[in-house]
Scaffold this active site. Structure first.
Site, PDB file in Angstrom:
ATOM      1  CG  ASP A  98      -1.758   1.213   1.363  1.00  0.00           C
ATOM      2  OD1 ASP A  98      -2.409   1.587   0.365  1.00  0.00           O
ATOM      3  OD2 ASP A  98      -1.767   1.833   2.444  1.00  0.00           O
ATOM      4  CG  ASP A 103      -0.798   7.957   1.090  1.00  0.00           C
ATOM      5  OD1 ASP A 103      -0.252   9.049   1.244  1.00  0.00           O
ATOM      6  OD2 ASP A 103      -1.318   7.590   0.016  1.00  0.00           O
ATOM      7  CG  ASP A 115      -1.652   1.842   6.567  1.00  0.00           C
ATOM      8  OD1 ASP A 115      -2.031   1.618   5.395  1.00  0.00           O
ATOM      9  OD2 ASP A 115      -1.658   2.990   7.073  1.00  0.00           O
TER      10      ASP A 115
END
Length: 229
Positions: free
Chosen positions: A7, A9, A167
């Site tokens: 991922d 950010d 995240d």
């Protein structure tokens, strides 16, 4: 494992400081109380709407006024996309080690392509990134596995031969549904409503630091090589 996907950010790149700068600038311009950096950080993975909502909680998401503020936020971010942004500490050595082992790495993100490409260019990662899948590339975005399958296809690999690191629960869900090995980056921008029970995300592994992530990835690569041989 034959590839590692991230991922963007909160997993590969620490972009929060620039979002804090812009959100707090909007607060000052509107004469509103500053939103705490810690709160902004928890909303980064939820996207632009969630962050702008912190400044204008009274506005509905589809209100034209809110949409205008959201566009202003995106314009401000696009104009200065990497002022205080960089890879998470320890991520450069991780990428260099993967590249030295001829293990391709790439990105599957819900961040718009124009912003993702601008960010990679600003950090000199464009040529190093083997694949970039953004919302514009698919019909269904994460948590649907479609972006994961597309990334694997572009790498000419089976999805189950890829590691995915994220995240947010949607990252782990997308990776699990594609039968990838999933790693929860607990050092990232964990959403408030999901951070109290990380085991509920059902990731294959959880790491608290990038150094731990690097060790785990190397362990998984060695295990696969041993199994193949």
């Amino acid at each position: 494992m034959k590839a590692v996907l991230f991922d963007l950010d909160g997993t590969l790149i620490d972009t929060a400081a620039d979002f804090v700068r812009i959100i707090q600038q909007m607060c000052r311009e509107e004469g509103r109380a500053l939103v705490a950096p810690e709160l902004i950080r928890t909303q980064v993975s939820e996207g632009a709407r969630a962050m702008v909502k912190l400044v204008y909680p009274e506005l509905q998401l589809e209100d034209p006024v809110f949409l205008a503020h959201r566009q202003r936020f995106l314009d401000m971010y696009g104009a200065d996309i990497a002022v205080d942004t960089d890879l998470f500490d320890g991520m450069y050595p991780l990428l260099e080690q993967l590249e030295a082992q001829d293990i391709p790495w790439g990105i599957v993100t819900n961040k718009p392509r124009w912003l993702s490409e601008a960010l990679l260019k600003a950090l000199n990662l464009t040529e190093r990134c083997a694949v970039l899948v953004c919302p514009e590339d698919v019909i269904r975005t994460k948590p649907d596995p479609e972006p994961m399958y597309l990334a694997a296809k572009q790498l000419e690999l089976a999805a189950e031969d890829c590691i995915y690191v994220g995240d947010h629960p949607r990252d782990i869900d997308a990776g699990r549904h594609a039968k990838m090995t999933t790693i929860l980056a607990a050092y990232g921008y964990l959403p408030l409503q999901y951070k109290d029970d990380l085991t509920a995300w059902q990731a294959d592994y959880i790491v608290d630091t990038v150094a731990e992530l690097q060790r785990l990835i190397q362990k998984l690569l060695v295990q696969r090589q041993t199994a193949v041989s």
